[in-house]
Structures are given as structure tokens and as C-alpha cells.
Design an enzyme around this catalytic site. Structure first.
Site, PDB file in Angstrom:
ATOM      1  N   CYS A  85      -0.645   8.335   6.489  1.00 48.09           N
ATOM      2  CA  CYS A  85      -0.997   7.664   5.240  1.00 48.09           C
ATOM      3  C   CYS A  85       0.301   7.239   4.574  1.00 48.09           C
ATOM      4  CB  CYS A  85      -1.805   8.552   4.298  1.00 48.09           C
ATOM      5  SG  CYS A  85      -2.399   7.635   2.847  1.00 48.09           S
ATOM      6  N   CYS A 203       0.079  -0.754   5.994  1.00 48.01           N
ATOM      7  CA  CYS A 203      -0.979   0.220   5.684  1.00 48.01           C
ATOM      8  C   CYS A 203      -1.642   0.622   6.988  1.00 48.01           C
ATOM      9  CB  CYS A 203      -2.000  -0.398   4.734  1.00 48.01           C
ATOM     10  SG  CYS A 203      -3.436   0.661   4.405  1.00 48.01           S
TER      11      CYS A 203
END
EC number: 5.2.1.1
Length: 266
Positions: A85, A203
Site C-alpha cells: 500500500c 498506486c
């Protein structure tokens, strides 16, 4: 059973947001291609931490669970743990990938299953640094303040971000549903003159794999993503030579340095 007795196979542990739907699809596909080229096999084992909306508050709450997740996933006696993440790490401030990785490394060791450790945040920054990139352009799914935070984090590592596209999505499930076939258009619209690298997805949740090779071929610039950088670093930690097709020069093993590309007037 230890990794030494699993010759020909490696176990990869992932720590992912609970709403992540992309890393557990893109990484296995990339490593499937690696297996096709080398014969070495890879299995994936995940721990999840709660995250629904990509906000600073939820990201910091997720980050606080990293050690517990590392303990859980290390029970599978994995060879490498990837903290997947990017913004949960970057939200903690400049250079946060190093202490974040140390927390995970220590938790696995304390659980009697030490493992190599990377993070998508650290992998992205280190990959750019190792390639010698000085200037990048970037596509991100986040709301503008988070995109700016990622840009600032990369610049804090000595890499200038020339331009960004921010898609303005804060629901993490919705990020995972974005169409990667729209990425070539976003990449075309970036002001990439003078850039060394296109970061096509900053991302791990924004799907990008189907577009990486197409954008690299069309625009003539190296293309990396949070997922391909993480994959590259996992391979490095395992001591494996990348041999992944149709995912850009980085993972094909044909891009090892940007030095010949870097302008002498910079």
C-alpha cells in the site's frame, strides 16, 4: 519447511489493504510469466488490514497494523514480504518506507520466520533511483492532495515530478475498477517532454498491467508502475533475474539503467 528445502519455488507474502483487488491479480500474473520463462514457481500468501477509503486517517490506521500483519503472513514461512500500500507508507512522511520496512522485518524475525522485506513505496523510489531517473511524470487515482503527497515524497528522494494526472477517486474499491485501457490517453496528455520515466500507476490498487507495454512502445519512454517496481524488487531480493514479457523493459530485463538517456544539460 524452510525455503532451502523448497528448491524451485518461492513464497511471497503480501500485506494489502482489505479492499485491495489488484495486487493479488497483477503480481501473480507477472510471476506466472516469470515462471514461464524460467521454470521457477511462486506462491502468494496475504494478510489484510482494514482500508475502505483512501484518506490520510484510514491510511495511518492501516499503517499501524503492519506489524500484526507481518506476524500473520510470516506464519506461512514466506521468503519475501511486500507491504503493498504505497500511500499508507508515504502518508507517514518523507523516507517513511525505511522504518516501515524495518517494522515488518522485525515482526517476522520475532515470529521466528525472518524474511526479506520490501514495500511498494520503497520499491518505487528505489527503482527510480537505481535506474538513474531524474525526472518523471505520473498518473495517480487519488484526490489531488494525496497525489501531491506522493509527488512530494518522490521529490524528497531527489527525483523531480514534472507533471501528474490525478483521477480524483477516494473509494479504494472504485480505484480497483478503473479501466487500465484508459491509461494510454492519460499518459499522452502528460507533459512528458524532458521526462526519463512515466510512472503509469502510482498506486498498487489502480490496474495498469494491460497498458504498460503499449504506453512504453507508443511514447518511447520507460514505463513503471507501483506493481512492476514491487515485482522487480521482489525478484532482486530473491536473487532472480527478471524475464517477464509484455510488461515493459524493466521486467523484461532490458532496462537496467537510464544513464545513456539522461541529458547532459540537466
Amino acid at each position: 519447511m524452510t525455503s532451502a528445502s523448497r528448491l524451485g519455488s518461492s513464497r511471497i507474502g503480501l500485506i494489502v489493504p482489505s479492499s485491495n483487488t489488484t495486487m493479488e491479480t497483477e503480481l501473480p500474473e507477472l510471476f506466472r510469466r516469470q515462471t514461464a520463462a524460467t521454470g521457477h514457481t511462486y506462491t502468494f500468501h496475504s494478510a489484510r488490514a482494514a482500508l475502505k477509503n483512501v484518506t490520510t486517517e484510514e491510511l495511518l490506521a492501516m499503517a499501524a497494523k503492519a506489524a500484526d500483519c507481518a506476524t500473520a503472513v510470516s506464519d506461512a514461512d514466506v521468503d519475501v514480504i511486500a507491504y503493498a500500500c504505497l500511500v499508507a507508507v508515504m502518508a507517514q512522511g518523507p523516507g517513511a518506507h525505511e522504518p516501515a520496512e524495518n517494522v515488518i522485518r522485525q515482526a517476522a524475525a520475532d515470529n521466528a520466520h525472518p524474511a526479506e522485506v520490501t514495500s511498494s513505496a520503497g520499491a518505487l523510489v528505489r527503482t527510480l533511483q537505481q535506474l538513474g531517473a531524474r525526472r518523471v511524470v505520473m498518473v495517480a487515482p487519488y484526490m489531488e492532495p494525496l497525489t501531491q503527497m506522493v509527488s512530494d515524497y518522490i521529490e524528497g528522494a531527489g527525483i523531480e515530478v514534472l507533471d501528474t494526472v490525478s483521477l480524483g477517486v477516494d473509494d479504494n474499491l472504485a480505484v480497483g475498477c478503473l479501466n487500465p485501457l484508459n491509461l494510454p490517453e492519460f499518459a499522452r496528455n502528460l507533459k512528458h517532454e524532458g521526462a526519463d520515466v512515466i510512472v503509469l500507476s502510482a498506486c498498487v490498487q489502480m490496474p495498469s498491467l494491460p497498458a504498460v507495454q503499449a504506453v512504453e512502445d507508443e511514447l518511447g519512454l520507460p514505463v513503471i508502475t507501483a506493481a512492476t517496481a514491487t515485482t522487480w524488487e521482489i525478484l532482486q531480493l530473491l536473487g532472480h533475474t527478471p524475464a517477464i514479457t509484455n510488461a515493459g523493459g524493466l521486467l523484461a530485463g532490458t532496462l537496467t539503467s537510464l544513464v545513456p538517456r539522461i541529458r547532459t544539460d540537466a
